[in-house]
Motif scaffolding. Structure first.
Motif, mmCIF file in Angstrom:
data_model
loop_
_atom_site.group_PDB
_atom_site.id
_atom_site.type_symbol
_atom_site.label_atom_id
_atom_site.label_comp_id
_atom_site.label_asym_id
_atom_site.label_seq_id
_atom_site.Cartn_x
_atom_site.Cartn_y
_atom_site.Cartn_z
ATOM 1 N N LEU A 61 -0.855 17.065 2.082
ATOM 2 C CA LEU A 61 0.312 16.843 1.250
ATOM 3 C C LEU A 61 1.516 16.739 2.171
ATOM 4 C CD1 LEU A 61 -0.311 19.488 -1.553
ATOM 5 C CD2 LEU A 61 -1.201 17.166 -1.361
ATOM 6 N N LEU A 62 2.355 15.727 1.947
ATOM 7 C CA LEU A 62 3.475 15.454 2.836
ATOM 8 C C LEU A 62 4.755 15.280 2.031
ATOM 9 C CD1 LEU A 62 1.594 12.769 4.959
ATOM 10 C CD2 LEU A 62 1.966 15.147 5.608
ATOM 11 N N GLY A 63 5.864 15.747 2.581
ATOM 12 C CA GLY A 63 7.136 15.612 1.894
ATOM 13 C C GLY A 63 8.270 15.307 2.859
ATOM 14 N N ARG A 86 10.663 13.826 -5.206
ATOM 15 C CA ARG A 86 11.151 15.141 -5.586
ATOM 16 C C ARG A 86 12.406 15.453 -4.781
ATOM 17 N NH1 ARG A 86 9.306 15.820 -10.389
ATOM 18 N NH2 ARG A 86 7.182 15.001 -10.463
ATOM 19 N N ALA A 87 13.555 15.175 -5.348
ATOM 20 C CA ALA A 87 14.814 15.413 -4.649
ATOM 21 C C ALA A 87 15.069 16.907 -4.500
ATOM 22 C CB ALA A 87 15.966 14.767 -5.404
ATOM 23 N N GLY A 88 15.633 17.294 -3.360
ATOM 24 C CA GLY A 88 16.033 18.677 -3.154
ATOM 25 C C GLY A 88 14.929 19.621 -2.745
ATOM 26 N N VAL A 89 13.749 19.106 -2.419
ATOM 27 C CA VAL A 89 12.647 19.977 -2.008
ATOM 28 C C VAL A 89 12.907 20.498 -0.590
ATOM 29 C CG1 VAL A 89 10.202 20.044 -1.402
ATOM 30 C CG2 VAL A 89 10.934 18.892 -3.492
ATOM 31 N N THR A 90 12.735 21.800 -0.408
ATOM 32 C CA THR A 90 12.992 22.426 0.887
ATOM 33 C C THR A 90 11.770 23.100 1.491
ATOM 34 O OG1 THR A 90 13.708 24.453 -0.236
ATOM 35 C CG2 THR A 90 15.410 22.835 0.312
ATOM 36 N N GLU A 91 10.720 23.286 0.698
ATOM 37 C CA GLU A 91 9.531 23.991 1.188
ATOM 38 C C GLU A 91 8.313 23.479 0.455
ATOM 39 O OE1 GLU A 91 7.894 28.595 1.881
ATOM 40 O OE2 GLU A 91 9.585 28.202 0.532
ATOM 41 N N HIS A 102 8.776 23.342 -3.450
ATOM 42 C CA HIS A 102 9.835 24.270 -3.842
ATOM 43 C C HIS A 102 11.203 23.623 -3.660
ATOM 44 C CE1 HIS A 102 7.060 27.826 -3.766
ATOM 45 N NE2 HIS A 102 6.412 27.029 -2.941
ATOM 46 N N GLY A 103 12.035 23.712 -4.705
ATOM 47 C CA GLY A 103 13.378 23.178 -4.640
ATOM 48 C C GLY A 103 14.401 24.179 -5.134
ATOM 49 N N ALA A 104 15.652 23.743 -5.228
ATOM 50 C CA ALA A 104 16.738 24.644 -5.620
ATOM 51 C C ALA A 104 16.624 25.091 -7.069
ATOM 52 C CB ALA A 104 18.083 23.955 -5.389
ATOM 53 N N ASP A 105 16.073 24.243 -7.923
ATOM 54 C CA ASP A 105 16.052 24.546 -9.359
ATOM 55 C C ASP A 105 14.672 24.828 -9.921
ATOM 56 O OD1 ASP A 105 18.847 24.098 -9.491
ATOM 57 O OD2 ASP A 105 18.484 21.932 -9.591
ATOM 58 N N GLY A 106 13.643 24.640 -9.140
ATOM 59 C CA GLY A 106 12.296 24.860 -9.643
ATOM 60 C C GLY A 106 11.262 24.451 -8.614
ATOM 61 N N THR A 107 10.006 24.548 -8.994
ATOM 62 C CA THR A 107 8.893 24.222 -8.111
ATOM 63 C C THR A 107 7.979 23.230 -8.804
ATOM 64 O OG1 THR A 107 8.960 26.406 -7.057
ATOM 65 C CG2 THR A 107 6.928 25.140 -6.829
ATOM 66 N N GLY A 138 12.221 28.643 -11.274
ATOM 67 C CA GLY A 138 12.376 29.499 -10.095
ATOM 68 C C GLY A 138 12.899 28.731 -8.908
ATOM 69 N N GLY A 139 13.997 29.176 -8.340
ATOM 70 C CA GLY A 139 14.603 28.513 -7.206
ATOM 71 C C GLY A 139 14.155 29.102 -5.892
ATOM 72 N N PRO A 140 15.048 29.135 -4.900
ATOM 73 C CA PRO A 140 14.701 29.672 -3.579
ATOM 74 C C PRO A 140 14.180 31.104 -3.665
ATOM 75 C CG PRO A 140 16.809 28.527 -3.504
ATOM 76 C CD PRO A 140 16.421 28.603 -4.954
ATOM 77 N N GLY A 141 13.197 31.415 -2.852
ATOM 78 C CA GLY A 141 12.623 32.760 -2.854
ATOM 79 C C GLY A 141 11.438 32.918 -3.772
ATOM 80 N N THR A 142 11.108 31.880 -4.556
ATOM 81 C CA THR A 142 9.937 31.940 -5.432
ATOM 82 C C THR A 142 8.669 31.808 -4.594
ATOM 83 O OG1 THR A 142 11.134 30.968 -7.291
ATOM 84 C CG2 THR A 142 8.738 30.846 -7.355
ATOM 85 N N SER A 143 7.679 32.650 -4.842
ATOM 86 C CA SER A 143 6.402 32.586 -4.131
ATOM 87 C C SER A 143 5.273 32.417 -5.127
ATOM 88 C CB SER A 143 6.184 33.852 -3.292
ATOM 89 O OG SER A 143 6.172 35.000 -4.115
#
Length: 412
Positions: A61-63, A86-91, A102-107, A138-143
């Motif tokens: 999987l690549l982003g 998926r805009a805003g994905v950081t992880e 994972h993004g700022a507003d959800g996963t 769930g935003g940042p910090g969601t696992s």
């Protein structure tokens, strides 16, 4: 996308049409006699809508956080699949089948269509279509942690929701069940239970074993100061703590927690905070500050600190395999985990990492399976396949149309 090989043209692997492994066939013969009508109607290991194969069906999987583009690279066929932007994905994380962007507003949840089922004495490998599943809150910090029956989403505030794995496999998120209370780290499914860390005020966290509804069923004696990092191994669940790790194990219904201490005072910035390992391996790696890597042998209950160059990423396939370290020189280095000796280094350099190493962009990662390792090169828009048992030989190079700053392997 194009595929280049250092040893000659890529010869796509042929997909096996066999539906049963030898071990499964033997088990089915023992379990289903000639009078059992289900033996031919529903083969052992059957999964509706999926094709079973004799070999691992790995996919990457690549982003690209910059553009929001995502891709799935099939490592068996060499083909690449476009998936939703998926805009805003950081992880990007995975549980071996599902990818979690994972993004700022959800996963966002993506079914990669590649997974394995471990029956202990044998393994089933499956491939199916790639499909979008939905958006988790769930935003940042969601696992997110999973096993065959449950997927648990733990938010940054410590609340946790349990999703039915069967729902995700059908392409829907379903209706989750909220666990009571809050937790001091990710809630981890294990041995048909949930392993959680609870904390009373400023006291060290303690292990709580919950049933799938959240009811506490065991509380093995334990303390974990400043919990960070977790991993599921064949030996149990490893939880990172300030003074080492806790190993939580189940044996015939009884849960225990055992401390694996560093054996020395370790500064906070040099503690193991995020574990990387090959799924099902009991050898874990984690950065030990800027210029070393921790290796935790769960079987031997022992930590080893391997002095390296400046660390960007690290991983290993386990005992008998090299410790793989991507360093800021852009090369992949191999180390003997027992002696700390450097045994191999890639030439020429594989990737340009200074930007990632300074925290301005996601750092490259090393994904490892039973025979190969994969290293993403965002600047070069490619992924390298490494034969780590052959002096870190580059076996294949996958050229891409996106910057693969995020990468995770499924099908293992």
């Amino acid at each position: 996308m194009s595929v280049r090989s250092r040893t000659g043209p890529l010869i796509p692997a042929l997909l096996s049409a066999a539906l049963l492994t030898a071990g499964c066939a033997g088990q089915e013969d023992a379990e289903s006699g000639p009078e059992d009508p289900s033996s031919s109607a529903t083969p052992h290991g059957y999964v509706e809508g999926a094709t079973e194969a004799a070999e691992q069906q790995s996919r990457l999987l690549l982003g690209d956080p910059g553009t929001g583009d995502t891709r799935v690279l099939d490592l068996i066929t060499g083909k690449i699949h476009d998936t939703a932007r998926r805009a805003g994905v950081t992880e990007l994380t995975t549980d071996g089948r599902f990818g979690y962007f994972h993004g700022a507003d959800g996963t966002h949840v993506l079914d990669s269509g590649a997974w394995m089922v471990d029956h202990g004495d044998h393994v089933h490998y499956y491939r199916a279509k790639i499909q979008e599943v939905g958006e988790l809150p769930g935003g940042p910090g969601t696992s997110i942690r999973s096993d065959a029956g449950a997927t648990v989403v733990t938010a940054a505030d410590g609340t946790a929701d349990v999703h039915s794995r069967a729902d995700l496999e059908k392409g829907t998120l379903g209706t989750p069940a909220r666990l009571p209370g809050t937790y001091a780290g990710p809630v981890v499914p294990y041995a048909e239970h949930l392993i959680a860390l609870t904390r009373d005020g400023d006291a060290p966290a303690k292990v709580a074993v919950l049933d799938r509804s959240g009811k506490r069923v065991a509380a093995p004696a334990s303390e974990c100061e400043d919990p960070r990092g977790d991993a599921v191994t064949r030996r149990g669940v490893v939880l990172g703590c300030a003074d080492g790790a806790l190993l939580v194990r189940e044996d015939h219904g009884t849960f225990t927690a055992e401390k694996i201490a560093y054996g020395e005072d370790v500064p906070k910035k040099e503690r193991a905070a995020r574990f990387r390992h090959r799924p099902d391996s009991s050898t874990l790696t984690a950065a030990a500050g800027g210029n070393a890597v921790w290796v935790l042998d769960v079987t031997k209950r022992a930590w080893t600190r391997v002095e390296t160059g400046p660390v960007v990423a690290a991983n290993t396939a386990g005992e008998g395999s090299p410790l793989l370290v991507l360093e800021t020189d852009g090369a992949l280095h191999g180390y003997d985990m027992s002696t700390g000796e450097e045994t191999a280094v890639t030439e020429p350099l594989l990737t340009d990492v200074p930007e990632a190493a300074t925290g301005e962009a996601p750092a490259p990662v090393i994904e490892v399976d039973r025979s190969r390792a994969y290293l993403n090169d965002p600047a070069g828009r490619r992924v390298y396949e490494i034969d780590y048992n052959d002096a870190l030989r580059v076996a294949r190079t996958f050229d891409l149309d996106v910057r693969p700053s995020l990468m995770a392997e499924t099908g293992r």
